[in-house]
Design an enzyme around this catalytic site. Sequence first.
Site, PDB file in Angstrom:
ATOM      1  N   GLU A  74       7.641   4.636 -15.464  1.00  6.58           N
ATOM      2  CA  GLU A  74       6.221   4.385 -15.206  1.00  6.58           C
ATOM      3  C   GLU A  74       5.831   5.046 -13.893  1.00  6.58           C
ATOM      4  O   GLU A  74       6.508   4.887 -12.878  1.00  6.58           O
ATOM      5  CB  GLU A  74       5.938   2.880 -15.127  1.00  6.58           C
ATOM      6  N   GLU A  99       6.460   4.879  -7.417  1.00  8.03           N
ATOM      7  CA  GLU A  99       5.223   4.551  -6.692  1.00  8.03           C
ATOM      8  C   GLU A  99       5.364   5.050  -5.251  1.00  8.03           C
ATOM      9  O   GLU A  99       6.473   5.045  -4.705  1.00  8.03           O
ATOM     10  CB  GLU A  99       5.013   3.028  -6.748  1.00  8.03           C
ATOM     11  N   ASP A 149      -5.097   6.986 -10.322  1.00  5.48           N
ATOM     12  CA  ASP A 149      -6.253   7.150  -9.428  1.00  5.48           C
ATOM     13  C   ASP A 149      -7.254   8.096 -10.081  1.00  5.48           C
ATOM     14  O   ASP A 149      -6.895   9.219 -10.452  1.00  5.48           O
ATOM     15  CB  ASP A 149      -5.798   7.716  -8.083  1.00  5.48           C
ATOM     16  N   LYS A 153     -14.864  12.042  -7.554  1.00  2.00           N
ATOM     17  CA  LYS A 153     -15.716  13.157  -7.099  1.00  2.00           C
ATOM     18  C   LYS A 153     -15.209  14.469  -7.683  1.00  2.00           C
ATOM     19  O   LYS A 153     -14.012  14.731  -7.684  1.00  2.00           O
ATOM     20  CB  LYS A 153     -15.701  13.245  -5.566  1.00  2.00           C
ATOM     21  N   ASP A 185      -9.861   3.628 -17.200  1.00  2.00           N
ATOM     22  CA  ASP A 185     -11.201   3.073 -17.407  1.00  2.00           C
ATOM     23  C   ASP A 185     -12.263   4.070 -16.952  1.00  2.00           C
ATOM     24  O   ASP A 185     -13.422   3.689 -16.809  1.00  2.00           O
ATOM     25  CB  ASP A 185     -11.355   1.751 -16.650  1.00  2.00           C
ATOM     26  N   THR A 223      -4.315  -6.430 -17.280  1.00  2.69           N
ATOM     27  CA  THR A 223      -4.099  -6.794 -15.878  1.00  2.69           C
ATOM     28  C   THR A 223      -5.416  -7.162 -15.201  1.00  2.69           C
ATOM     29  O   THR A 223      -6.493  -6.917 -15.742  1.00  2.69           O
ATOM     30  CB  THR A 223      -3.477  -5.610 -15.107  1.00  2.69           C
ATOM     31  N   LYS A 224      -5.289  -7.663 -13.985  1.00  7.02           N
ATOM     32  CA  LYS A 224      -6.458  -8.024 -13.173  1.00  7.02           C
ATOM     33  C   LYS A 224      -7.344  -6.795 -12.979  1.00  7.02           C
ATOM     34  O   LYS A 224      -8.564  -6.846 -13.096  1.00  7.02           O
ATOM     35  CB  LYS A 224      -5.949  -8.535 -11.816  1.00  7.02           C
ATOM     36  N   GLU A 226      -7.636  -4.270 -14.894  1.00  7.50           N
ATOM     37  CA  GLU A 226      -8.342  -3.933 -16.135  1.00  7.50           C
ATOM     38  C   GLU A 226      -9.515  -4.884 -16.388  1.00  7.50           C
ATOM     39  O   GLU A 226     -10.595  -4.465 -16.805  1.00  7.50           O
ATOM     40  CB  GLU A 226      -7.343  -4.025 -17.290  1.00  7.50           C
TER      41      GLU A 226
HETATM   42  C1  LIG Z   1      -5.092   2.995  -9.287  1.00  5.83           C
HETATM   43  S1  LIG Z   1      -3.419   2.603  -9.017  1.00  5.83           S
HETATM   44  C2  LIG Z   1      -2.941   1.823 -10.536  1.00  5.83           C
HETATM   45  C3  LIG Z   1      -1.751   0.936 -10.371  1.00  5.83           C
HETATM   46  C4  LIG Z   1      -1.228   0.249 -11.626  1.00  5.83           C
HETATM   47  N1  LIG Z   1      -0.741   1.186 -12.624  1.00  5.83           N
HETATM   48  C5  LIG Z   1      -2.218  -0.722 -12.218  1.00  5.83           C
HETATM   49  O1  LIG Z   1      -2.597  -0.524 -13.389  1.00  5.83           O
HETATM   50  O2  LIG Z   1      -2.624  -1.667 -11.543  1.00  5.83           O
HETATM   51  C6  LIG Z   1      -2.605   4.193  -9.119  1.00  5.83           C
HETATM   52  C7  LIG Z   1      -1.288   4.202  -8.346  1.00  5.83           C
HETATM   53  O3  LIG Z   1      -0.629   5.447  -8.597  1.00  5.83           O
HETATM   54  C8  LIG Z   1       0.102   5.789  -7.442  1.00  5.83           C
HETATM   55  N2  LIG Z   1       0.402   7.236  -7.525  1.00  5.83           N
HETATM   56  C9  LIG Z   1      -0.491   8.247  -7.582  1.00  5.83           C
HETATM   57  N3  LIG Z   1       0.129   9.420  -7.714  1.00  5.83           N
HETATM   58  C10 LIG Z   1       1.465   9.155  -7.750  1.00  5.83           C
HETATM   59  C11 LIG Z   1       2.632   9.977  -7.866  1.00  5.83           C
HETATM   60  N4  LIG Z   1       2.530  11.310  -7.993  1.00  5.83           N
HETATM   61  N5  LIG Z   1       3.834   9.391  -7.844  1.00  5.83           N
HETATM   62  C12 LIG Z   1       3.942   8.036  -7.727  1.00  5.83           C
HETATM   63  N6  LIG Z   1       2.868   7.207  -7.610  1.00  5.83           N
HETATM   64  C13 LIG Z   1       1.649   7.759  -7.626  1.00  5.83           C
HETATM   65  C14 LIG Z   1      -0.811   5.376  -6.298  1.00  5.83           C
HETATM   66  O4  LIG Z   1      -0.108   5.158  -5.113  1.00  5.83           O
HETATM   67  C15 LIG Z   1      -1.447   4.091  -6.853  1.00  5.83           C
HETATM   68  O5  LIG Z   1      -0.755   2.945  -6.409  1.00  5.83           O
END
Ligand SMILES: C[S@@+](CC[C@H](N)C(=O)[O-])C[C@H]1O[C@@H](n2cnc3c(N)ncnc32)[C@H](O)[C@@H]1O
Length: 249
Positions: A74, A99, A149, A153, A185, A223-224, A226
């Site tokens: 993941e 992560e 993420d 923009k 989303d 999840t929260k 979502e």
């Molecule tokens: C918006 S959060 C979503 C977290 C989780 N999947 C959830 O549904 O709650 C996206 C996460 O991806 C991580 N992330 C982004 N690019 C990454 C990468 N190349 N390798 C590891 N983590 C990454 C960010 O640090 C962030 O915590």
Amino acid sequence: MPEQARGGTETAPHPSYRRVTSFVHQRNRFTEGQAHAWERLWPAYGIDVADVVSGAVAYDPPAWFGRRAPLILEIGSGTGESTAAQAAAAPDTDHLAVEVFEPGLAQLLMRVEDAALTNLRLLRGDAVDLLRERVPPGSLAAVRIFFPDPWPKRRHHKRRLVQPEFVALAATRLAPGGVLHLATDWAHYASEMRAACAGEPLLENTSTSEDGWTVRPAERPETKFERRARSEGRDVRDLLFRRIPLRAP
Ligand SMILES: C[S@@+](CC[C@H](N)C(=O)[O-])C[C@H]1O[C@@H](n2cnc3c(N)ncnc32)[C@H](O)[C@@H]1O
């Protein structure tokens, strides 16, 4: 680096492979509870991507888990709400959560301890580096990316993780029949993801619906994060693409 680790021709970076990262480095402040969890649990469950990429630590899931089982990776596990639930619900599979956000990893460590999970390891660092440099081709049962993420923009769209070059890389790492499961989303990002996956010759959509979306599979818990998206009026889209099985010559 041995050809196997680099993955031979299947891992050769796409000529236009981007190195703009999908995350920005931020100050990682721990709460007291997270700091405690980190101190106690990281040595047992955590691995640094940089060490694996440099070769200081071998990429060796069978050794990490003490068994051979289908392996699920993941990317961007955040605080690990769905990661821990999915690992707990599937004890016959092993899970790697990659992560960059340390407080999120610390939170996940607490979940690992609370649920006494033995089939989950945490990797701190850039999942793209890990996939490209160390994960052997054809070795993963699934790659999951939930709510990456969105970089809303336009000038930041280049930072989005799921782009054709990335999808091509992830597809090579899946075993035949393995699945790439994406959820977001953000409508624009969802359409981009669908186009990137549909354009990848190693993948086929498991959805038979005309629009290509999949109904959220039961194994992906809501999840929260979502629930908030829904309450703010954004639809959540799931995509489930399968690595095409190898055909007899
Ligand atoms: C918006 S959060 C979503 C977290 C989780 N999947 C959830 O549904 O709650 C996206 C996460 O991806 C991580 N992330 C982004 N690019 C990454 C990468 N190349 N390798 C590891 N983590 C990454 C960010 O640090 C962030 O915590």
